[in-house]
Design a protein around this motif. Structure first.
Motif, PDB file in Angstrom:
ATOM      1  N   ASP A 183       0.869  -1.179   0.000  1.00 15.30           N
ATOM      2  CA  ASP A 183       0.000   0.000   0.000  1.00 15.30           C
ATOM      3  C   ASP A 183       0.906   1.230   0.000  1.00 15.30           C
ATOM      4  O   ASP A 183       1.440   1.629   1.022  1.00 15.30           O
ATOM      5  CB  ASP A 183      -0.900  -0.016   1.237  1.00 15.30           C
ATOM      6  N   HIS A 186      -2.185   7.034   0.229  1.00 19.97           N
ATOM      7  CA  HIS A 186      -3.543   7.544   0.024  1.00 19.97           C
ATOM      8  C   HIS A 186      -3.482   9.062   0.113  1.00 19.97           C
ATOM      9  O   HIS A 186      -2.814   9.612   0.995  1.00 19.97           O
ATOM     10  CB  HIS A 186      -4.493   6.998   1.094  1.00 19.97           C
ATOM     11  N   LEU A 207     -11.867  -5.470  -7.749  1.00 14.64           N
ATOM     12  CA  LEU A 207     -12.034  -4.081  -8.177  1.00 14.64           C
ATOM     13  C   LEU A 207     -13.484  -3.706  -7.878  1.00 14.64           C
ATOM     14  O   LEU A 207     -14.405  -4.211  -8.521  1.00 14.64           O
ATOM     15  CB  LEU A 207     -11.712  -3.936  -9.665  1.00 14.64           C
ATOM     16  N   ARG A 211     -15.475   3.462  -7.234  1.00 10.86           N
ATOM     17  CA  ARG A 211     -14.526   4.353  -7.892  1.00 10.86           C
ATOM     18  C   ARG A 211     -14.017   3.695  -9.169  1.00 10.86           C
ATOM     19  O   ARG A 211     -14.259   2.518  -9.426  1.00 10.86           O
ATOM     20  CB  ARG A 211     -13.338   4.632  -6.976  1.00 10.86           C
ATOM     21  N   PHE A 213     -10.890   2.159 -11.097  1.00  5.94           N
ATOM     22  CA  PHE A 213      -9.580   1.553 -10.872  1.00  5.94           C
ATOM     23  C   PHE A 213      -8.863   1.426 -12.217  1.00  5.94           C
ATOM     24  O   PHE A 213      -9.483   1.081 -13.232  1.00  5.94           O
ATOM     25  CB  PHE A 213      -9.713   0.149 -10.270  1.00  5.94           C
ATOM     26  N   ARG A 257      -6.108   3.775  -7.595  1.00  9.14           N
ATOM     27  CA  ARG A 257      -7.475   3.954  -7.082  1.00  9.14           C
ATOM     28  C   ARG A 257      -7.821   5.432  -7.255  1.00  9.14           C
ATOM     29  O   ARG A 257      -7.356   6.276  -6.522  1.00  9.14           O
ATOM     30  CB  ARG A 257      -7.534   3.584  -5.601  1.00  9.14           C
TER      31      ARG A 257
END
Length: 262
Positions: A183, A186, A207, A211, A213, A257
């Protein structure tokens, strides 16, 4: 090929133009930068749109020690300065988005009209005023002003500088059976996110529909909706859609994302 307001030779492969949400448009490309006398350079500048760049091959130097290697991802918040840039023999995936996005057709028409009155040189648009003095402005900003017939309003940046994510500095974390994830970050109230994934055969990646992707398959292969795709494939899962990637051949991917639809 999109008209180039910078200096150096660029080869673009247009991928897609669409909307992330109502009124928020985006455009994305694979961009190859050439070497030697055709090396790409751009002065320090900023934009009114957000962008993400994934370095695929070569080294991308965004100035002030902000350098990305293959597999690294960079988030450029609207309003933040970056550069001077120098790219030599490199390839990136580029996505840019905003509420005042400019389509490829609009860009090229404005570039052609502006070229009849001035010159695009070294990343700037150069004209002469009524007193014979040279007037220089950022080339991309000149295109924006020609299209919208108003000065570009640059927002206060949410982050002071671009953020370079060195993916090889992260540790892999479990992400279900036969899959792992890194990760990378963000950002903003839209919860923009960047992750890298690796899988063995049978590993899955979901997915979800809240939103858009965007998936860049770096190596190996996955199955999606009954179709197997391999390395150097881009997968778009638009908001409201649901898809699952299933590992066929062990591999890796980077997933963007995009901001949550409002």
């Amino acid at each position: 090929m999109r008209a180039n307001t910078r200096t150096g030779k660029i080869t673009r492969k247009f991928i897609r133009e669409s909307e992330l949400a109502k009124g928020v448009g985006y455009t994305c490309d694979l961009v190859h930068y050439h070497r030697g006398d055709e090396v790409f350079t751009a002065p320090q500048h900023r934009h009114d749109f957000d962008q993400i760049r994934l370095t695929i091959e070569g080294t991308t130097d965004y100035g002030h020690l902000q350098v990305a290697e293959p597999g690294d991802v960079a988030f450029f918040p609207a309003g933040a300065y970056y550069g001077p840039e120098r790219f030599e023999e490199a390839e990136i995936f580029l996505i840019q988005w905003s509420k005042t996005w400019i389509t490829r057709e609009q860009n090229d028409a404005a570039y052609k009209a502006l070229s009849e009155k001035g010159t695009f040189k070294d990343g700037f648009y150069v004209t002469t005023d009524e007193n014979g003095n040279e007037v220089r402005k950022d080339g991309a900003n000149a295109v924006f002003e020609a299209i919208y017939q108003r000065p570009m309003v640059i927002p206060k940046p949410k982050y002071a500088t671009p953020i370079i994510m060195h993916s090889d500095a992260y540790e892999w974390q479990p992400a279900g059976e036969n899959a792992e994830v890194k990760d990378l970050g963000h950002f903003t109230e839209g919860d923009i996110g960047v992750t890298t994934h690796q899988w063995e055969a049978g590993g899955t990646i979901d997915l979800t529909p809240e939103r858009t992707f965007i998936v860049w398959v770096s190596s190996g292969s996955v199955e999606i909706d009954g179709r197997t795709v391999g390395a150097r494939t881009l997968i778009f899962s638009d908001a409201t859609e649901t898809h699952q990637l299933v590992g066929v051949e062990a591999g890796t991917a980077t997933i963007l994302r995009m901001p949550i639809s409002q």
